[in-house]
Write an enzyme that holds these catalytic residues in place. Structure first.
Site, PDB file in Angstrom:
ATOM      1  N   GLY A  11      59.926  13.317  47.842  1.00 23.03           N
ATOM      2  CA  GLY A  11      59.702  12.310  48.891  1.00 23.03           C
ATOM      3  C   GLY A  11      60.720  11.191  48.905  1.00 23.03           C
ATOM      4  O   GLY A  11      61.152  10.750  49.974  1.00 23.03           O
ATOM      5  N   ASN A  12      61.153  10.729  47.705  1.00 26.27           N
ATOM      6  CA  ASN A  12      62.051   9.561  47.704  1.00 26.27           C
ATOM      7  C   ASN A  12      63.452   9.904  48.199  1.00 26.27           C
ATOM      8  O   ASN A  12      64.240   9.021  48.505  1.00 26.27           O
ATOM      9  CB  ASN A  12      62.100   8.898  46.317  1.00 26.27           C
ATOM     10  CG  ASN A  12      62.734   9.798  45.295  1.00 26.27           C
ATOM     11  OD1 ASN A  12      62.580  11.013  45.363  1.00 26.27           O
ATOM     12  ND2 ASN A  12      63.458   9.234  44.364  1.00 26.27           N
ATOM     13  N   LYS A 127      44.405  19.709  50.498  1.00 27.40           N
ATOM     14  CA  LYS A 127      45.538  18.837  50.829  1.00 27.40           C
ATOM     15  C   LYS A 127      45.242  18.031  52.098  1.00 27.40           C
ATOM     16  O   LYS A 127      45.168  18.603  53.189  1.00 27.40           O
ATOM     17  CB  LYS A 127      46.792  19.702  51.015  1.00 27.40           C
ATOM     18  CG  LYS A 127      48.059  18.902  51.076  1.00 27.40           C
ATOM     19  CD  LYS A 127      49.266  19.792  51.195  1.00 27.40           C
ATOM     20  CE  LYS A 127      50.530  18.986  51.409  1.00 27.40           C
ATOM     21  NZ  LYS A 127      50.867  18.110  50.300  1.00 27.40           N
ATOM     22  N   LYS A 272      55.415  20.470  39.591  1.00 33.41           N
ATOM     23  CA  LYS A 272      56.833  20.477  39.205  1.00 33.41           C
ATOM     24  C   LYS A 272      57.011  21.163  37.855  1.00 33.41           C
ATOM     25  O   LYS A 272      57.884  22.003  37.677  1.00 33.41           O
ATOM     26  CB  LYS A 272      57.375  19.048  39.121  1.00 33.41           C
ATOM     27  CG  LYS A 272      57.435  18.375  40.482  1.00 33.41           C
ATOM     28  CD  LYS A 272      58.020  16.984  40.381  1.00 33.41           C
ATOM     29  CE  LYS A 272      57.440  16.084  41.437  1.00 33.41           C
ATOM     30  NZ  LYS A 272      57.378  16.651  42.784  1.00 33.41           N
TER      31      LYS A 272
HETATM   32  P1  ADP Z   1      57.781  14.152  44.961  1.00 33.82           P
HETATM   33  O1  ADP Z   1      57.745  13.489  46.282  1.00 33.82           O
HETATM   34  O2  ADP Z   1      59.134  14.130  44.325  1.00 33.82           O
HETATM   35  O3  ADP Z   1      57.147  15.524  44.944  1.00 33.82           O
HETATM   36  P2  ADP Z   1      55.454  13.103  43.538  1.00 33.82           P
HETATM   37  O4  ADP Z   1      55.018  11.691  43.786  1.00 33.82           O
HETATM   38  O5  ADP Z   1      54.621  14.213  44.097  1.00 33.82           O
HETATM   39  O6  ADP Z   1      56.963  13.184  43.967  1.00 33.82           O
HETATM   40  O7  ADP Z   1      55.559  13.340  41.960  1.00 33.82           O
HETATM   41  C1  ADP Z   1      56.299  12.457  41.108  1.00 33.82           C
HETATM   42  C2  ADP Z   1      55.376  11.448  40.436  1.00 33.82           C
HETATM   43  O8  ADP Z   1      54.552  12.076  39.457  1.00 33.82           O
HETATM   44  C3  ADP Z   1      56.062  10.374  39.640  1.00 33.82           C
HETATM   45  O9  ADP Z   1      56.522   9.322  40.447  1.00 33.82           O
HETATM   46  C4  ADP Z   1      54.969   9.909  38.651  1.00 33.82           C
HETATM   47  O10 ADP Z   1      54.324   8.746  39.157  1.00 33.82           O
HETATM   48  C5  ADP Z   1      53.959  11.043  38.674  1.00 33.82           C
HETATM   49  N1  ADP Z   1      53.585  11.601  37.378  1.00 33.82           N
HETATM   50  C6  ADP Z   1      52.363  12.111  37.094  1.00 33.82           C
HETATM   51  N2  ADP Z   1      52.288  12.567  35.850  1.00 33.82           N
HETATM   52  C7  ADP Z   1      53.510  12.349  35.286  1.00 33.82           C
HETATM   53  C8  ADP Z   1      54.060  12.608  33.984  1.00 33.82           C
HETATM   54  N3  ADP Z   1      53.331  13.187  33.023  1.00 33.82           N
HETATM   55  N4  ADP Z   1      55.345  12.263  33.748  1.00 33.82           N
HETATM   56  C9  ADP Z   1      56.083  11.685  34.723  1.00 33.82           C
HETATM   57  N5  ADP Z   1      55.614  11.406  35.968  1.00 33.82           N
HETATM   58  C10 ADP Z   1      54.342  11.731  36.259  1.00 33.82           C
HETATM   59 MG    MG Z   2      55.044  15.894  45.526  1.00 37.61          MG
END
Ligand code: ADP
Ligand code: MG
Length: 316
Positions: A11-12, A127, A272
């Site tokens: 997303g970022n 979702k 991820k």
């Molecule tokens: P994207 O848009 O890249 O898919 P998400 O917001 O879905 O991003 O996922 C990334 C987020 O996951 C990070 O910003 C963090 O807040 C969160 N997160 C949850 N668990 C963890 C973890 N164990 N280690 C690091 N980040 C984590």
């Molecule tokens: Mg995501």
């Protein structure tokens, strides 16, 4: 031979609205430009959460205001998000490469991804998408056969299934474009989910997780590396707790153990790590990296990020 890398943008890398997206793609293009200039062969995929929600809302409002217009299915909303995000990315990356005197075409491919109609996710749509609704509006949608859930006290929202990707339909085209030296943006928003009915592919009311679709893309392309670019530089265990520990290199077995121990949040970090593990375990010599967009090159070169390494690395 050039290292083949699948880059999954979170997303970022895209921002939450049009203005943010146009700015964000410039930074994204710079990070990807660094990789291409360093000689990597790249394929780009991306998420679409905010964008597909926005498109779904817009299409819903259009139908509400003019009931004679069509109800636009979710699969079409995903297709629209691929076009809209792909346009901005393709535009910014083309400019970035020209500025670096790199003559490579950038192309966005509308990508369909087959899902299993018997995927358990269809029985349990989780979702949330689209706008918030009143109870009355929600009840009306339920009568029409949609799934609706109350969302954290903020109102009702449509919820859809998020099935696993089975097969990327346009795989041969992606390979052909890549072999011709082009930069390909594919499987955007996880791909347009489709169900095969003989020769016909029927759009499905779902959104596939881009992390899993990117893993399928990387496996099918025999990529050396899957890099998932997100909002954190590394993955942590005991995330946000006093004993938080940022991870550098993980074996497949270690990643599996941490998943089982529940260190990764569902819907954000868990897919991820699962996708990274799946890719790293799928064949010898494959590495998956999770890091920040700005650290993509350092991540691939091994100086930051969290990497999950496959079998051959483990035995060293
Ligand atoms: P994207 O848009 O890249 O898919 P998400 O917001 O879905 O991003 O996922 C990334 C987020 O996951 C990070 O910003 C963090 O807040 C969160 N997160 C949850 N668990 C963890 C973890 N164990 N280690 C690091 N980040 C984590
Ligand atoms: Mg995501």
């Amino acid at each position: 031979m050039a290292k083949r890398v699948v880059i999954a943008l979170g997303g970022n890398a895209l921002g939450n609205n049009l203005a943010e997206q146009m700015l964000a793609v410039k930074h994204t293009a710079r990070a990807i430009g660094d990789l291409i200039e360093a000689g990597y062969e790249v394929v780009i995929s991306h998420g679409n959460g905010p964008q597909v929600g926005m498109i779904n809302v817009a299409m819903g409002e259009m139908h509400k205001a003019n009931p004679e217009t069509s109800v636009i299915p979710m699969s079409v909303c995903v297709a629209m998000s691929q076009g809209y995000i792909g346009y901005d990315l393709q535009n910014a990356l083309r400019e970035e490469l020209l500025n670096r005197s790199i003559t490579k075409s950038v192309v966005t491919l509308i990508t369909q991804v087959e899902v299993d109609p018997n995927d358990k996710a269809f029985d349990n749509p989780t979702k949330p998408i689209g706008r918030f609704m009143t109870k009355e509006e929600a009840d009306e949608l339920v009568l029409k056969g949609y799934s609706v859930m109350e969302d954290a006290g903020r109102g009702y929202r449509r919820v859809i299934a998020s099935p696993r990707p089975k097969r990327i339909i346009e795989m041969e085209t992606i390979k052909t474009l890549l072999d011709a030296g082009q930069v390909v943006i594919a499987a955007g928003g996880g791909g347009i989910p489709v169900i095969a009915k003989g020769n016909h592919l029927s759009g499905s009311g779902a959104v596939i997780d881009k992390d899993f679709a990117s893993c399928e893309l990387a496996k099918a392309l025999h990529a050396d590396c899957l890099i998932i670019l997100t909002a954190v530089e590394k993955v942590a265990i005991n995330f946000n707790k006093p004993n938080e520990k940022w991870l550098d290199t993980l074996t497949v077995a270690e990643a599996q153990k941490y998943i089982e121990e529940g260190h990764f949040a569902k819907g954000s970090m868990l897919p991820k790590v699962e996708a990274a593990l799946d890719f790293a375990a799928s064949s010898v010599g494959r590495t998956a990296i999770i890091t920040l967009l700005e650290k993509a090159k350092e991540g691939i070169e091994g100086s930051t990020g969290t990497r999950i390494v496959g079998v051959d690395h483990e035995s060293k």
